[in-house]
Structures are given as structure tokens and as C-alpha cells.
Design a protein around this motif. Structure first.
Motif, PDB file in Angstrom:
ATOM      1  N   UNK A  88       0.823  -1.204   0.000  1.00  0.00           N
ATOM      2  CA  UNK A  88       0.000   0.000   0.000  1.00  0.00           C
ATOM      3  C   UNK A  88       0.859   1.256   0.000  1.00  0.00           C
ATOM      4  N   UNK A  89       1.932   1.234   0.775  1.00  0.00           N
ATOM      5  CA  UNK A  89       2.838   2.382   0.819  1.00  0.00           C
ATOM      6  C   UNK A  89       3.376   2.700  -0.569  1.00  0.00           C
ATOM      7  N   UNK A  90       3.832   1.680  -1.263  1.00  0.00           N
ATOM      8  CA  UNK A  90       4.398   1.900  -2.597  1.00  0.00           C
ATOM      9  C   UNK A  90       3.327   2.225  -3.627  1.00  0.00           C
ATOM     10  N   UNK A  91       2.144   1.651  -3.466  1.00  0.00           N
ATOM     11  CA  UNK A  91       1.031   2.020  -4.324  1.00  0.00           C
ATOM     12  C   UNK A  91       0.715   3.504  -4.155  1.00  0.00           C
ATOM     13  N   UNK A  92       0.811   3.994  -2.925  1.00  0.00           N
ATOM     14  CA  UNK A  92       0.515   5.403  -2.651  1.00  0.00           C
ATOM     15  C   UNK A  92       1.557   6.317  -3.291  1.00  0.00           C
ATOM     16  N   UNK A  93       2.822   5.937  -3.206  1.00  0.00           N
ATOM     17  CA  UNK A  93       3.874   6.739  -3.833  1.00  0.00           C
ATOM     18  C   UNK A  93       3.646   6.819  -5.335  1.00  0.00           C
ATOM     19  N   UNK A  94       3.259   5.697  -5.930  1.00  0.00           N
ATOM     20  CA  UNK A  94       2.982   5.671  -7.365  1.00  0.00           C
ATOM     21  C   UNK A  94       1.728   6.482  -7.688  1.00  0.00           C
ATOM     22  N   UNK A  95       0.724   6.394  -6.838  1.00  0.00           N
ATOM     23  CA  UNK A  95      -0.535   7.114  -7.033  1.00  0.00           C
ATOM     24  C   UNK A  95      -0.328   8.632  -6.936  1.00  0.00           C
ATOM     25  N   UNK A  96       0.600   9.051  -6.058  1.00  0.00           N
ATOM     26  CA  UNK A  96       0.852  10.480  -5.846  1.00  0.00           C
ATOM     27  C   UNK A  96       1.775  11.081  -6.893  1.00  0.00           C
ATOM     28  N   UNK A  97       2.435  10.237  -7.659  1.00  0.00           N
ATOM     29  CA  UNK A  97       3.369  10.705  -8.667  1.00  0.00           C
ATOM     30  C   UNK A  97       2.677  11.679  -9.624  1.00  0.00           C
ATOM     31  N   UNK A  98       3.291  12.803  -9.856  1.00  0.00           N
ATOM     32  CA  UNK A  98       2.828  13.887 -10.735  1.00  0.00           C
ATOM     33  C   UNK A  98       1.726  14.726 -10.101  1.00  0.00           C
ATOM     34  N   UNK A  99       1.134  14.264  -9.006  1.00  0.00           N
ATOM     35  CA  UNK A  99       0.067  15.019  -8.354  1.00  0.00           C
ATOM     36  C   UNK A  99       0.554  15.766  -7.116  1.00  0.00           C
ATOM     37  N   UNK A 100       1.565  15.202  -6.426  1.00  0.00           N
ATOM     38  CA  UNK A 100       2.052  15.771  -5.171  1.00  0.00           C
ATOM     39  C   UNK A 100       3.574  15.903  -5.257  1.00  0.00           C
TER      40      UNK A 100
END
Length: 540
Positions: A260-272
Motif C-alpha cells: 500500500x505504501x508503494x502504491x501510494x507513492x505511485x498514485x501520488x506521482x505527478x500530483x504531489x
């Protein structure tokens, strides 16, 4: 390999035990009948435990699933995603590239906490690299041994040359499970709003309806700034639930938080631009009183090649007591003005050595809870995918990029910023330890006053209804104690017989006193290795 090591360990233990009993029998002149009865009893215990199940072997098809959630487009010809797969599952994952099926490049997260356990269903990073620019919104996957194709939704996470981040600072909450503590979610969101965060990724496995209502309130209030991600159990047939040799959920460490942690980093990419991975009971402390976003910007300018800023992780005691909170107007944040920090010598070593990390998402390939596993290359397309996403011994040393070719992790002194871990139950136990009175938390005191003011405004203007929420606290308190008991006694025979050696969340569920109070997340995983047969309605 891990399974084989356990077999060798148990076999060696059995022979040593048998030899010891034999020698003791000779020395004490025990009759063969006594020895035989003892061995029969030992075998009986073995047959009721995971020892027997290990030697018995597993159904080859039971843990052959490959479970994929969402995928993210990180470049014109690259899609990344995270998935769960058993370590002994050698089924190869393929993606459709034009009209050809190509193997997915992957790397296991494999946190250190699971190396000596039987938590063999691990999170993996998957990378699909296309030979031509790929603009599809769907990723087509299948496995080498199954013919069924699956379509996985793809979200855009690409950065343009003149990219502008919608959010400067965001926070990611790792999977929350069996939570009834709705005031903690209010404090979490209000604190990080006061700290400059404008984006929230909240991973929820299971919670009470009141917690869900609280999250829905903030979704309405903040709109797209709040993303609630359903982090569900992996799909499994009802007849296999809880079976250590058929249910993959029994072999996932905790709730799959590393994935989940790594999914979140990928999900936040380009947005945060800056992403903090912080738990529900963690705060950021900036002694200077500056806004954390300004601090991160200053650090980014000072270290232009930094991918991560590692902050000290500090234990503090929190006197919050939410027992009497019966409606929203009963909730206040005054306890944050009275945080206490024991001296380091009185705290377990974890808080001396471990860090909490602020990430630049687009520069990170893979991270752990308290560290960074692998940062991206500064020139990411200078090497092959095999070299870029893996630093294992299987890669030729001459081809492995040096550490200087990757983005840096910078360790930040606690005089600049640190992350505080609030331990509420330890504070309530009134343990008599000396406190470091020289530490000042003026910045958090100031934020707590702002939080109180804002919360009162939300109630007064009617955006949140000041209704009674029921007697929620006993459920919260009992569940925390049940889960802590399960974590504290991972080898407890009464609770562990037949469940193997893995601190999986589902293995603790039978210990919950009020399990029926919680609602689990909707299913989010697709088993792309499913071997089910389907009715054919069209003649070939």
C-alpha cells in the motif's frame, strides 16, 4: 526456498529432540512404553499444527494467484503497478504489447520483517515497457499458464517537461484495519491541514460505520483533495477463508502495508511534490515553527538531487482520552499541548534508529516504512529495465549503476524537523519515567489551537451535524487490546495452531471480540491467474 528451510529446521529439531529423549531414557532407565507414549503425544501435537502441514505439502493450485489492483502510466511507453504473489509461485505474468505478449519486469518488495516468517505472499512492483508509445487506458494482462485475459484500469501519472504539481504537500495513511476511533481521523486530517497538506490518500481495510461517515464528511468538504482507497482482502473462495494453505490472506504480513505504501507513492506521482507516509497517530514537529511545506522547499533547493528526506522518528506520550466524546462538539485537541517525551535511554531502540520519510514520488521506485529501498536513476532511461528496477546479484556488476547515479536520500537533523509517534495507551498506563522537559513543542501547541477553532467553526456553520454518535469507545478499546494481544503473542499455541508462522491480519480476526462491528473494504483485486473454466456459448 524459504519453505525448504523450514522443513530442514523442523526435521533437525525433531531428530535432536528424539536423541535427547533417548539419552534421558537411558540415563533415568525410563521404560520403552513411557518413551513411546511421549513420542505418540509429540506426533499428535505435530499433526494438529503447521509442522505437519509443512511436511504434508500444499495444494499446488491453492496459492497460485497473482492479484493486481490499479495501474499507473509513468511514461509514454511505461506502465507500473503493484501486485501480490506467493514467493513459490513461478507463473510468469505477461502484458500485451501491440499484438505480442511480453513478460512483465518485476521486483519483490520483500521487507526484512518477513524474511524469517512464513509470510510468503509478497508485494511486487510490475513494469510493462512497451516498444511503442502506449496511450491505452487499459493494461491487458494474462499469465503464461492461463489463457484468460484481464483488463486493468490505468491512471495517468506522467510528468511533462514543464510540470506543475496540483499539490505541494500530501500525506498517505497506510491501511487502517478494524478501526472504531473516528476522533483519531478528525485529528489526523485537521492536523495535517493545519500543517499545509492539501492532498490525502487514506487506505482503509475495515472500519465502523461512524469512521466511514467521518471520511465521507471530509470527502464532501475537501472534494478531490481526499482519496479513500479501499484496501481489501485478496479474493478467496469462502470455503478456504482462514486456511493457511489455501487462503493467500493468511500469508500477507500485517495488512500488506508495504504494498500500500508503494502504491501510494505511485498514485501520488505527478500530483504531489512532497509526500509524507505517516500513520494515524503521527505528527510532524518543526522546532522553528515554520510551515513544513516551506521547510521541504528549502531542503529541495539545498539538495536538488534528493528523492527522500529521512526524519527522526520520536516517541512521545499523549494524554488524549476520547472516552467521553459522545458527539462532535465534545471533541477537542487540547491534549496536543501537553505532549511528553521520555529520555532516549528509557525508550526502545526502534525510536533511536528508525526514520520516517518524506518522498519526492517521481524519484522513488520502491520504499519501506522507515527507509527507502530503491530510488530511481537521475537519468532513468540510460539503462535497461533490468538494471533500473533491480540491484540483485543476478545483474552483472559491471551493469549495475553506482549509488551516485541514483537520486539521494538525505538524513535531516531533528533540529529542522522530526515525526512524533503518539502512544496514547502507554500514557494512560501512567508509567513512571523521567521526561525530557527541555524539548518544546510550541509549533504543535499553536496548531492545536487552530484545529480547535476550525473544528468549532465546522460545527457552528452546520457542515457537520452535532448528533450523538453512540457508545463507540468500548468497541475501539477492546479491539485495540485484542489486536495488540495477537501481535504480542505471535507464537501463542492456542491462537496459532494450524495457522503457520505469519503475522497476517486475517490470522488475528478470530481473536476479535466485536468483529461484527466493522465493515470491510469492497473488493479491489483481480486474480489474473484465475484458472476457472467458463461456459462456451459460441461454437468453434
Amino acid at each position: 526456498m524459504q519453505f525448504l528451510l523450514w522443513k530442514i529446521f523442523y526435521a533437525a529439531f525433531f531428530f535432536i529432540l528424539a536423541g535427547f529423549i533417548y539419552e534421558r531414557a537411558r540415563y533415568r532407565n525410563l521404560s520403552p512404553h513411557v518413551v513411546a507414549l511421549f513420542l505418540i503425544g509429540a506426533v499428535g501435537i505435530c499433526m494438529r499444527s503447521e509442522v505437519h502441514q509443512i511436511f504434508q505439502g500444499r495444494n499446488p493450485a491453492s496459492l497460485m494467484g497473482i492479484y493486481v489492483g490499479e495501474a499507473f502510466k509513468t511514461d509514454d511507453n511505461e506502465i507500473r503497478f503493484y501486485f501480490f504473489q506467493d514467493q513459490e509461485n513461478l507463473n510468469e505474468l505477461l502484458f500485451l504489447d501491440g499484438d505480442k505478449w511480453q513478460p512483465v519486469t518485476y521486483r519483490c518488495i520483500c521487507p526484512l520483517a518477513t524474511i524469517l516468517s512464513q509470510c510468503t505472499v509478497e508485494g511486487h512492483l510490475g513494469v510493462a515497457s512497451f516498444t511503442e508509445n502506449e496511450d491505452s487506458r487499459m493494461l491487458r494482462l494474462r499469465t503464461k499458464h492461463t489463457g484468460t485475459e484481464y483488463e486493468i484500469a490505468v491512471k495517468d501519472a506522467c510528468l511533462s517537461p514543464s510540470h506543475s504539481y496540483p499539490h505541494q504537500f500530501g500525506v498517505c495513511l497506510q491501511p487502517v484495519y478494524f478501526s472504531a476511533d473516528w476522533p483519531a481521523f478528525v485529528q489526523y486530517i485537521e492536523f495535517w491541514l493545519a500543517s499545509g497538506a492539501t492532498k490525502f490518500y487514506l487506505y482503509i481495510h475495515s472500519a465502523t460505520p461512524k469512521v466511514r461517515d467521518t471520511l465521507s464528511y471530509y470527502e464532501r468538504l475537501l472534494g478531490d483533495s481526499v482519496e479513500v482507497i479501499d484496501w481489501s482482502d485478496l479474493p478467496v473462495e469462502s470455503r478456504h477463508k482462514g486456511d493457511f494453505y489455501a487462503d493467500p490472506n493468511t500469508r500477507i504480513f500485517s495488512a500488506g502495508g508495504h504494498n500500500a505504501l508503494n502504491d501510494c507513492i505511485l498514485r501520488a506521482r505527478s500530483h504531489v511534490k512532497f509526500l509524507g507516509v505517516v500513520d494515524l497517530d503521527e505528527l510532524i514537529h518543526v522546532p522553528s515553527g515554520r510551515n513544513p511545506v516551506d521547510v521541504f522547499e528549502t531542503l529541495a533547493n539545498a539538495y536538488p538531487d534528493a528523492a527522500n528526506f529521512a526524519l527522526d522518528w520520536q516517541y512521545v506520550q499523549d494524554e488524549t482520552n476520547s472516552r467521553k466524546v459522545a458527539k462532535p462538539s465534545d471533541l477537542h485537541f487540547g491534549a496536543l499541548r501537553y505532549l511528553k517525551k521520555p529520555y532516549s535511554k528509557n525508550i526502545i531502540n526502534d525510536y533511536v534508529t528508525l526514520k520516517k520519510v518524506i518522498h519526492r514520488p517521481e524519484r522513488v521506485i520502491m520504499a519501506d516504512v522507515h527507509n527507502t529501498i530503491l530510488n530511481d536513476l537521475r537519468n532513468p532511461y540510460s539503462s535497461s529495465n533490468e538494471v533500473r528496477f533491480d540491484t540483485s546479484v543476478s545483474v552483472s556488476p559491471s551493469n549495475v549503476p553506482s549509488i551516485d547515479e541514483r537520486f539521494d536520500q538525505v538524513i535531516i537533523n531533528d533540529s529542522i524537523a522530526s515525526v512524533l509517534h503518539l502512544r496514547r495507551f502507554n500514557a494512560l498506563s501512567k508509567v513512571n519515567v523521567p521526561y525530557n522537559t527541555s524539548v518544546s513543542y510550541d509549533d504543535i501547541r499553536g496548531k492545536s489551537r487552530v484545529m480547535d477553532k476550525v473544528w468549532r467553526q465546522r460545527i457552528n456553520n452546520g457542515t457537520i451535524k452535532d448528533h450523538r454518535v453512540g457508545n463507540w469507545y468500548p468497541t475501539f478499546e477492546q479491539t485495540v487490546r485484542d489486536l495488540e494481544s495477537c501481535r504480542t503473542f505471535p507464537f501463542n499455541v492456542r491462537n496459532r495452531v494450524g495457522k503457520g508462522f505469519c503475522r497476517a491480519l486475517i490470522n488475528c480476526e478470530p481473536m476479535l471480540t466485536v468483529k461484527e462491528a466493522f465493515i470491510k473494504a469492497d473488493q479491489m483485486w483481480s486474480n489474473v491467474a484465475h484458472r476457472g473454466k467458463f461456459i462456451e456459448y459460441i461454437k468453434s
